[in-house]
Write a protein that holds these residues in place. Structure first.
Motif, PDB file in Angstrom:
ATOM      1  N   ARG A  19       0.893  -1.087   0.014  1.00 20.76           N
ATOM      2  CA  ARG A  19      -0.028   0.128   0.093  1.00 20.76           C
ATOM      3  C   ARG A  19       0.831   1.207  -0.045  1.00 20.76           C
ATOM      4  O   ARG A  19       1.983   1.184   0.488  1.00 20.76           O
ATOM      5  N   ILE A 237      -8.629   0.507   3.200  1.00 21.29           N
ATOM      6  CA  ILE A 237      -7.204   0.140   2.821  1.00 21.29           C
ATOM      7  C   ILE A 237      -7.153  -1.430   2.583  1.00 21.29           C
ATOM      8  O   ILE A 237      -6.391  -1.765   1.674  1.00 21.29           O
ATOM      9  N   HIS A 244      -8.680  -1.646  -3.536  1.00 26.01           N
ATOM     10  CA  HIS A 244      -8.343  -1.160  -2.392  1.00 26.01           C
ATOM     11  C   HIS A 244      -8.114   0.377  -2.511  1.00 26.01           C
ATOM     12  O   HIS A 244      -7.919   0.821  -3.754  1.00 26.01           O
ATOM     13  N   GLU A 246      -5.369   3.221  -1.212  1.00 27.98           N
ATOM     14  CA  GLU A 246      -4.171   3.795  -0.518  1.00 27.98           C
ATOM     15  C   GLU A 246      -4.700   4.666   0.569  1.00 27.98           C
ATOM     16  O   GLU A 246      -5.917   4.846   0.736  1.00 27.98           O
TER      17      GLU A 246
END
Length: 362
Positions: A19, A237, A244, A246
């Motif tokens: 991430r 997240i 997803h 960030e």
């Protein structure tokens, strides 16, 4: 208290793999300066910059000069420009920085004046060496007649930007003067789709997880969603089999050590540990950002003082009065339960002194 006394064990100075995560950093006021409502912002530069190194050391990027840094709430543009310049010069990790129109005087402004102000700040951020984040403009919210005015302004900014930028959508819970921004539900998506090559991502702070997921699934390929939802960040997240978000969050500024451990667990595919770590921080975050949400900066600075990141609880614009003693007392208890206060003795001493000053020591 899972992370009580966390110390150096999470200071790996390595960014996360799975991430992207930016922590929106607060500023530390100079306690010997005026820093009353309406006065020019005076910062303690050493302490302000030291906190950014704390975030970089834990693996986070720094989101500079955003609303968490009291942008539009006491941090004037001369101080903002210097903050961006100093932070970018010292950066040991990723840094993005806010671009707005707050060098303009309060009150009406033309679309052309707003565009010029944006372009001036865009140049300042680029010159400093940070990645621009084009923030919402109170001036534009007041001046725009319809969605076409937003398309005109943002189209000019994106077409004149040499490299991709981030867009920033701050909802009215964070700033009531931004109500009705974009002038239509599909405007921001239209702008992104038209200029996708110049948009690295968009950060939205609407506190509406369902809408964030819906918009995330409509973004063009290569354009990232950055969550600014301090109420629902763990699940956003983490994401799902369709993607997803960030992270670009103010709450990361106060939960950096445990959050770093959570992100590293996610890097290793350990979702259970990720959720076990971030779960206890969620009640803290939801209280921190409770209505009126725009006063959350007071809670962040209060917690940073208790944690030892600064030596006083004085804020730019006198914003230390933005939350009630009752709210801050509950925040302190939640911080202890979340295990984010590294030095229990220091936190207890400072809490005791503060309780005395607000008449709650008994």
């Amino acid at each position: 208290m899972i992370f009580s006394g966390y110390g150096e064990q999470f200071r790996l100075k390595r960014n996360f793999r799975s991430r992207i995560a930016y922590a929106a950093a607060p500023v530390t006021a100079d306690p010997s300066a005026e820093n009353i409502p309406g006065a020019p912002a005076a910062l303690d530069w050493d302490t302000t910059l030291r906190f950014r190194h704390h975030l970089w050391d834990h693996g986070f990027g720094v989101a500079e000069a955003m609303d968490t840094a009291q942008r539009g709430a006491g941090l004037d543009y001369p101080a903002t420009r210097e903050l961006i310049r100093r932070s970018a010069a010292e950066a040991t990790g990723p840094i993005v920085a806010g671009v707005g129109t707050d060098q303009l005087p309060a009150g009406p402004a033309t679309i052309d004046d707003i565009t010029k102000a944006y372009l001036e700040q865009l140049s300042d951020v680029r010159e400093a060496g940070a990645t621009p984040v084009i923030m919402c403009s109170r001036h534009l919210a007041a001046a725009a007649r319809d969605a076409d005015d937003y398309r005109r302004v943002y189209g000019t900014l994106l077409s004149q930007s040499d490299d991709p930028v981030l867009l920033h959508w701050l909802g009215e819970a964070f700033d009531p003067l931004l109500a009705g921004y974009w002038g239509g539900d599909d405007t921001v998506l239209d702008i992104i789709q038209e200029h996708a090559a110049k948009v690295e991502g968009i950060k939205i702070s609407l506190l509406d997880a369902d809408y964030e997921v819906e918009l995330r699934r409509q973004l063009p390929e290569g354009v990232r969603m950055y969550t600014g939802d301090d109420f629902n960040y763990p699940s956003l997240i983490l994401g799902d089999d369709r993607g997803h978000s960030e992270a670009l969050l103010g709450v990361l500024a106060v939960i950096a050590p445990p959050a770093a451990a959570a992100f590293r667990a996610l890097d290793g595919g350990d979702v259970t540990t990720y959720e076990q770590i971030l779960g206890p921080t969620l009640p803290l975050a939801r209280h921190l950002f409770a209505a009126p949400t725009y006063h959350y900066k007071t809670g962040i600075v209060f917690l940073n003082w208790l944690a030892g990141h600064q030596d006083h609880f004085t804020m730019v614009n006198g914003a230390q009065s933005g939350r009630s003693p009752r709210h801050l007392l509950a925040l302190m208890r939640l911080a202890d339960e979340a295990g984010i206060l590294p030095d229990a003795d220091l936190a207890t001493h400072r809490a005791g002194a503060w309780l005395t000053t607000v008449g709650m020591s008994r």
